[in-house]
Write a protein that holds these residues in place. Sequence first.
Motif, PDB file in Angstrom:
ATOM      1  N   PRO A 116       0.806  -1.233   0.000  1.00 42.38           N
ATOM      2  CA  PRO A 116       0.000   0.000   0.000  1.00 42.38           C
ATOM      3  C   PRO A 116       0.835   1.277   0.000  1.00 42.38           C
ATOM      4  N   GLU A 117       1.963   1.266   0.694  1.00 48.78           N
ATOM      5  CA  GLU A 117       2.787   2.472   0.784  1.00 48.78           C
ATOM      6  C   GLU A 117       3.443   2.832  -0.549  1.00 48.78           C
ATOM      7  N   THR A 118       3.720   1.845  -1.393  1.00 48.64           N
ATOM      8  CA  THR A 118       4.433   2.123  -2.648  1.00 48.64           C
ATOM      9  C   THR A 118       3.560   2.027  -3.893  1.00 48.64           C
ATOM     10  N   SER A 119       2.405   1.386  -3.783  1.00 50.92           N
ATOM     11  CA  SER A 119       1.585   1.137  -4.983  1.00 50.92           C
ATOM     12  C   SER A 119       1.217   2.408  -5.760  1.00 50.92           C
ATOM     13  N   PRO A 120       0.904   3.554  -5.107  1.00 51.65           N
ATOM     14  CA  PRO A 120       0.574   4.751  -5.904  1.00 51.65           C
ATOM     15  C   PRO A 120       1.758   5.297  -6.701  1.00 51.65           C
ATOM     16  N   TYR A 121       2.960   4.908  -6.323  1.00 50.07           N
ATOM     17  CA  TYR A 121       4.167   5.446  -6.955  1.00 50.07           C
ATOM     18  C   TYR A 121       4.915   4.391  -7.754  1.00 50.07           C
ATOM     19  N   ARG A 132      12.708   7.945  -7.059  1.00 49.24           N
ATOM     20  CA  ARG A 132      13.648   7.047  -6.410  1.00 49.24           C
ATOM     21  C   ARG A 132      13.094   6.645  -5.044  1.00 49.24           C
ATOM     22  N   LEU A 133      13.174   5.340  -4.759  1.00 49.93           N
ATOM     23  CA  LEU A 133      12.657   4.815  -3.492  1.00 49.93           C
ATOM     24  C   LEU A 133      13.800   4.691  -2.486  1.00 49.93           C
ATOM     25  N   LEU A 134      13.693   5.435  -1.396  1.00 50.33           N
ATOM     26  CA  LEU A 134      14.655   5.369  -0.300  1.00 50.33           C
ATOM     27  C   LEU A 134      13.995   4.682   0.896  1.00 50.33           C
ATOM     28  N   VAL A 135      14.776   3.917   1.633  1.00 46.42           N
ATOM     29  CA  VAL A 135      14.266   3.226   2.824  1.00 46.42           C
ATOM     30  C   VAL A 135      15.210   3.479   3.991  1.00 46.42           C
ATOM     31  N   SER A 136      14.629   3.782   5.143  1.00 42.05           N
ATOM     32  CA  SER A 136      15.422   3.889   6.362  1.00 42.05           C
ATOM     33  C   SER A 136      14.665   3.201   7.482  1.00 42.05           C
ATOM     34  N   PRO A 155      15.237  13.302 -10.044  1.00 45.55           N
ATOM     35  CA  PRO A 155      13.997  12.538  -9.850  1.00 45.55           C
ATOM     36  C   PRO A 155      13.350  12.875  -8.503  1.00 45.55           C
ATOM     37  N   LYS A 156      12.073  12.587  -8.408  1.00 47.35           N
ATOM     38  CA  LYS A 156      11.382  12.732  -7.133  1.00 47.35           C
ATOM     39  C   LYS A 156      11.873  11.636  -6.176  1.00 47.35           C
ATOM     40  N   ILE A 157      11.574  11.805  -4.914  1.00 50.29           N
ATOM     41  CA  ILE A 157      11.990  10.826  -3.908  1.00 50.29           C
ATOM     42  C   ILE A 157      10.782  10.386  -3.094  1.00 50.29           C
ATOM     43  N   LEU A 158      10.653   9.077  -2.935  1.00 47.85           N
ATOM     44  CA  LEU A 158       9.711   8.496  -1.978  1.00 47.85           C
ATOM     45  C   LEU A 158      10.548   7.864  -0.876  1.00 47.85           C
ATOM     46  N   LEU A 159      10.425   8.376   0.339  1.00 48.60           N
ATOM     47  CA  LEU A 159      11.159   7.846   1.491  1.00 48.60           C
ATOM     48  C   LEU A 159      10.183   7.092   2.388  1.00 48.60           C
ATOM     49  N   VAL A 160      10.470   5.825   2.628  1.00 45.59           N
ATOM     50  CA  VAL A 160       9.681   5.013   3.554  1.00 45.59           C
ATOM     51  C   VAL A 160      10.535   4.726   4.783  1.00 45.59           C
ATOM     52  N   SER A 208       8.960  17.906  -4.013  1.00 48.97           N
ATOM     53  CA  SER A 208       9.210  16.708  -4.830  1.00 48.97           C
ATOM     54  C   SER A 208       9.525  15.488  -3.963  1.00 48.97           C
ATOM     55  N   ILE A 209       9.214  15.591  -2.667  1.00 45.25           N
ATOM     56  CA  ILE A 209       9.547  14.536  -1.710  1.00 45.25           C
ATOM     57  C   ILE A 209       8.283  14.022  -1.032  1.00 45.25           C
ATOM     58  N   THR A 210       8.143  12.719  -0.940  1.00 43.73           N
ATOM     59  CA  THR A 210       7.056  12.105  -0.174  1.00 43.73           C
ATOM     60  C   THR A 210       7.674  11.238   0.909  1.00 43.73           C
TER      61      THR A 210
END
Length: 488
Positions: A285-290, A300-304, A334-339, A365-367
């Motif tokens: 669910p957290e990544t499906s929209p992106y 770009r998908l970042l994880v911490s 690129p945009k960034i998605l941080l989870v 540009s950051i989520t």
Amino acid sequence: MDWLSILEIFLPIALVLSTALTVFIITLPEQYSNFKPRVILDSDFTDVDHKDSHRSGHAYFQRHKDADGTLRCTTSVQIVVLGDIGRSPRMQYHALSIAGHGGKVSLVGYFDSDVHPDIKASRFIDVVAIARFPSALQTDNKILFLLLAPLKVLHQILSLYVALSYKTPASKWMLVQNPPSIPTLAVAQVICFFRKTKLVVDWHNFGYSILALRLGSTHPLVRLSHWYEGVFGSNATAHFAVSNAMCKVLLSKWNIRALPLHDRPPMHFRPLSALQRTYFLHMLPETSPYASDILARKTRLLVSSTSWTADEDFSLLLGALVTYAELSLTQPFPKILLVITGKGPQKAHYLSRITHLNETDQLPSITILTAWLTPSDYASLLGSADLGISLHTSSSGVDLPMKVVDMFGAGLPVAGWSKFEAWGELVREGENGRGFGSEKGLVKVLVELFGKGGEVELAKLKEGAIREGEKRWEGEWMPVAGKLFGLT
């Protein structure tokens, strides 16, 4: 005051103390005996266990049982975590490795979150809960913390003593996670003395250095904690440490000769195929929209992963992302998605800061999302990401962030805080990760990896992470811990 008056005062006190000592001696827990090994029977396994024979241990039982249908476990271990078992992966891996080689395990700790599913499935592992200190009496206030600390320690002493003495049978070994040191090490020493159990301390860090983050290095309680840790830690039968640097410090500081046992990823952390990554990104669910933009490299998908504690300064990451967002207004980044995954005391504080940054349009540009995932989903998230972020600063300078190990297991390159001694034992600059020592340093890493020409370097780092991830927990554990515990 005459002798008769003195006698009248001290006689009741002596009577109470002698009664307490008598009760203590009478109720002492049973001692470990080589002649009474832990036993596993076929009746301990259910029909479900027979179908899932590897995870339940039934397959091992069938191969090694005696002619009378009994498996006698000559190695038995109490594993002690004065913390949430579900958030103590290294101690869970210890339990699984011991059980996988026919040892019987009592895994003792707080049961706040789900443990590894293989632990639930194994009939060689019993999970024993320690009673929690009431949440109403827990606080982040420095003054209240000092006032309530003695009460909390007393509660921990009693609950830990009961769990180790009466809720679990006597074992040949006791493996204790350190920190927390107080009161774990002292209670463990007492229990091991009375039960004739051999104590092993697994040094993840130093308790006094973590306490210093809250109280300051010169505080009397920090000095007392330093003394306590050395006295009660040094009398153990054996020691493990998470880094070579920590082994050196233990030797020089307290004359403790520890065996280096580096964290390595278990098998469920692994690189994903392109098809697996596509499926997972669309499923979570957290990544499906992106997902489509991540796969097209527009995002770009970042994880911490974090426990939201004082040794991880997330304001540094937030500041770097604000700067990256500003640069993205004039450059084609690129945009960034941080989870961010995990739970901890400072989570609400940082969520409030993230909300403020979004409300003031500082992250166009950051989520940033937070999540609490199952072990399998967390492993797949790491395998699907472009870059892992570690903000672990190390209170001692000689511990290592296990999250980076997991990232390498999933083939994920890492950008992490590198200004501590042991960092180089885990991450090789430019080969499997990048280090930084400031907010500007992290911005530089993000710009170089996600900007023009960064694709080549990011691919190189990923190849290095995959190579590093080929070193697995079992291969590291068996020659060190397995040998000590007498397992084959």
